[in-house]
Motif scaffolding. Structure first.
Motif, PDB file in Angstrom:
ATOM      1  N   ILE A 184     -26.083   0.294  31.128  1.00  0.00           N
ATOM      2  CA  ILE A 184     -27.348  -0.429  30.926  1.00  0.00           C
ATOM      3  C   ILE A 184     -28.218   0.296  29.899  1.00  0.00           C
ATOM      4  N   PHE A 185     -28.248   1.633  29.977  1.00  0.00           N
ATOM      5  CA  PHE A 185     -29.089   2.426  29.080  1.00  0.00           C
ATOM      6  C   PHE A 185     -28.529   2.449  27.657  1.00  0.00           C
ATOM      7  N   MET A 186     -27.200   2.606  27.509  1.00  0.00           N
ATOM      8  CA  MET A 186     -26.603   2.817  26.194  1.00  0.00           C
ATOM      9  C   MET A 186     -26.023   1.539  25.569  1.00  0.00           C
ATOM     10  N   GLU A 187     -25.657   0.575  26.429  1.00  0.00           N
ATOM     11  CA  GLU A 187     -25.065  -0.668  25.934  1.00  0.00           C
ATOM     12  C   GLU A 187     -25.728  -1.864  26.625  1.00  0.00           C
ATOM     13  N   GLY A 188     -27.052  -1.830  26.659  1.00  0.00           N
ATOM     14  CA  GLY A 188     -27.833  -2.769  27.461  1.00  0.00           C
ATOM     15  C   GLY A 188     -27.590  -4.239  27.191  1.00  0.00           C
ATOM     16  N   ASP A 189     -27.237  -4.579  25.947  1.00  0.00           N
ATOM     17  CA  ASP A 189     -27.055  -5.990  25.597  1.00  0.00           C
ATOM     18  C   ASP A 189     -25.606  -6.449  25.694  1.00  0.00           C
ATOM     19  N   VAL A 190     -24.741  -5.614  26.281  1.00  0.00           N
ATOM     20  CA  VAL A 190     -23.307  -5.914  26.278  1.00  0.00           C
ATOM     21  C   VAL A 190     -22.964  -7.187  27.040  1.00  0.00           C
ATOM     22  N   LEU A 191     -23.651  -7.436  28.157  1.00  0.00           N
ATOM     23  CA  LEU A 191     -23.346  -8.626  28.957  1.00  0.00           C
ATOM     24  C   LEU A 191     -23.659  -9.900  28.176  1.00  0.00           C
ATOM     25  N   ALA A 192     -24.829  -9.926  27.530  1.00  0.00           N
ATOM     26  CA  ALA A 192     -25.221 -11.093  26.731  1.00  0.00           C
ATOM     27  C   ALA A 192     -24.263 -11.292  25.558  1.00  0.00           C
ATOM     28  N   ILE A 193     -23.843 -10.192  24.942  1.00  0.00           N
ATOM     29  CA  ILE A 193     -22.915 -10.274  23.812  1.00  0.00           C
ATOM     30  C   ILE A 193     -21.545 -10.783  24.273  1.00  0.00           C
ATOM     31  N   THR A 194     -21.104 -10.307  25.447  1.00  0.00           N
ATOM     32  CA  THR A 194     -19.808 -10.748  25.995  1.00  0.00           C
ATOM     33  C   THR A 194     -19.834 -12.249  26.296  1.00  0.00           C
ATOM     34  N   VAL A 195     -20.945 -12.717  26.891  1.00  0.00           N
ATOM     35  CA  VAL A 195     -21.097 -14.153  27.186  1.00  0.00           C
ATOM     36  C   VAL A 195     -21.089 -14.961  25.887  1.00  0.00           C
TER      37      VAL A 195
END
Length: 309
Positions: free
Chosen positions: A210-221
């Motif tokens: 969450i701290f280092m790759e916080g936008d990963v979930l949105a990018i994956t979607v």
């Protein structure tokens, strides 16, 4: 009825082939996702691996009864497993980060130095001394990687540091496991150990992701909307990460730890050849000679350890 020897041999060969396929498959797919596909989120990828390991370990132990469930007997044992999980977690994340920057061939060359770090940590933490011949065999192990580094066309300093760190962490986990879970009442087989370590690893990785790759979930979607294959890649990759551990355990059970070590050395060479054929990464004669020297040193080290027992 006991299986006929021929059937038993076929089963073992099939098991080893599955273990090779899972090991090399997860390595190559990690490289593809993190480097070629452009999914540059090694922590999230590791968290997916650990989540799959948590769920599939539970299914294997609780439902399929692959091995009997071994309970955690005390708070002290729980804290020991948590320590191992943290080191294990760092080794996997470090290895995945290194794949963003280094070709699989060089990653495997560096990873082959695990015996060197194991010997160092064993001496520093337990004062366990090996015979001088065993220490002598570590010279080609280290020298080979130095030569391979100098001859690596795709050398990347940060990737190299992460790869060395991951290799050292793997060795540290091995030594720590021998120290922390040494008593008969605390020993866990690798499947039960993974059952407890994997959920702890998810807990460690979640805030870091969450701290280092916080936008990963949105990018994956967003990626999944454009290309649904990314979800299948992640699912297949994470499942294979578990089957690496399961087949590792089964190969050891049906052969021996020494056979596993020998097969592991050969696996590294096979992974190098396959990765070069698939990714077409440039290699130099110096780099290949360095890797060959490292593998030769590891074989000598294994033979020396066997004779010293």
């Amino acid at each position: 009825m006991a299986p006929e020897p021929a059937n038993g041999m076929l089963f073992t060969i099939g098991l080893v082939a599955t273990w090779y396929s899972c090991n090399i498959g997860v390595l190559l797919l990690n490289k593809y996702l993190l480097s070629n596909y452009g999914f540059s989120y090694p922590m999230f990828l590791t968290m997916c691996h650990m989540t799959a390991c948590s769920l599939l370990s539970y299914a294997s132990v609780a439902w399929l009864k692959v091995v009997p469930l071994q309970a955690v007997r005390s708070r002290v044992q729980f804290l020991k497993i948590a320590t191992l999980s943290l080191v294990f977690c760092f080794s996997v994340v470090g290895g995945n980060i290194s794949l963003k920057f280094l070709p699989v061939s060089f990653n495997q060359a560096v990873g082959a130095t695990t015996p060197f770090f194991t010997a160092v940590f064993a001496y520093l933490m337990t004062r366990k001394r090996e015979g001088w011949i065993t220490y002598l065999t570590l010279v080609p192990v280290v020298t080979g990687v130095i030569i391979a580094s100098g001859g690596e066309p795709s050398f990347h300093l940060f990737g190299f540091i992460m790869c060395i760190s991951a290799t050292a962490a793997r060795a540290l986990k091995t030594v720590l496991q021998g120290i922390l879970l040494s008593s008969e009442g605390e020993k866990l087989n690798s499947i039960n150990l993974l059952l407890y370590m994997a959920p702890m690893a998810v807990i460690f990785l979640l805030p870091a992701t969450i701290f280092m790759e916080g936008d990963v979930l949105a990018i994956t979607v967003a990626l999944a909307r454009e290309d649904k294959k990314i979800l299948w890649y992640l699912l297949f990759n994470s499942s294979m990460a578990y089957f690496v551990n399961l087949t590792n355990f089964l190969v050891t059970k049906h052969t021996s730890a020494l056979t596993l070590q020998v097969l592991g050395n050969a696996k590294g060479a096979v992974a190098v050849v396959i990765s070069i054929l698939i990714f077409r990464n440039p290699v130099s004669l110096t780099g290949m000679l360095g890797y060959a020297l490292t593998v030769f040193g590891v074989v000598l080290y294994s033979e020396s350890k066997k004779r010293s027992k």
